[in-house]
Scaffold this motif. Sequence first.
Motif, PDB file in Angstrom:
ATOM      1  N   PRO A  70       0.807  -1.226   0.000  1.00 40.04           N
ATOM      2  CA  PRO A  70       0.000   0.000   0.000  1.00 40.04           C
ATOM      3  C   PRO A  70       0.840   1.276   0.000  1.00 40.04           C
ATOM      4  N   ASP A  92       0.925   2.470  -4.003  1.00 37.71           N
ATOM      5  CA  ASP A  92      -0.360   3.104  -3.699  1.00 37.71           C
ATOM      6  C   ASP A  92      -1.119   3.483  -4.968  1.00 37.71           C
ATOM      7  N   THR A  96      -4.548  -0.312  -1.562  1.00 37.02           N
ATOM      8  CA  THR A  96      -4.696   0.168  -0.189  1.00 37.02           C
ATOM      9  C   THR A  96      -4.778  -1.029   0.758  1.00 37.02           C
TER      10      THR A  96
END
Length: 276
Positions: free
Chosen positions: A169, A173, A190
């Motif tokens: 994440p 991202d 995420t």
Amino acid sequence: MIRRPSRPVRVLASALVVGALLTTAACSDGGDSAGGGATPTDLGASPLVRASAATSTPAARLTQAGAEAALITMTDLEGGWTPVKGAEHWDDTLLVGKVDVAAFLTAKTNAADCQRLLDALYDDDLLGKPTGASALAGFQQGDSRLLYQVAAYNPVRLSAALGWLKTLPVKCDQFTATDAKGGKRTVQVTTASVPTQGDARQGLHVTVQGTTNGEPATLTLDVAAVRVGNDAITVTAGGLAGGAHDSLELAVREGAQRLKQVQAGKTPAPGPGRTR
């Protein structure tokens, strides 16, 4: 939780009680030389020590029959999920693409991790190749799919793979991937919640925005990996209709319990979502 300091009078009282117990135990030892006293061997076999030893006993090696028994079934899932054959060949083409390395301005090494993620999602091997028995089951509900896997892994590589998932994440991202025809895809990663099951766990929420048959499309996947001893379960749920996080959580809870029962040499019992 931070404990409040004990009051002096309670510390003194506890010390007096412990002293009295030790004195009583010493007197009892002298009264029965045939074996009534607590010897060092007896203390080593106390319930606390025995329980600790029991929890550290490695589980039996996962067999192919055990892996298959640990798989969830459609009755473990709520809703209209139905089993599908050939789930190992689903291979969603939206996951096929080459990560744009140039877009990683300050951490180009992260591009390799993002590429690895796309490839692992396509090949259904998020935790790497199993080193022992493995089994998988697929389910479908409308345009959504759920893939459930059970496998045995090298413990060191398994822990490393879970650690790698945890970094994604941040490393991945948002990034861009290009398909074979030059089409651009935007991928976002995420962290997602996972039920507290097993010894370690990690969840991801992945979206891939691109085109399918010339039309805009978004693939949404909820992903979970849970280590149970040297074995692990992985769940991937979602599709073009969106994620399926609720079903993923149910699969994790039911599946982890089934795997624990198999490791203990038992036949998995029906869970709350199963029919008898």
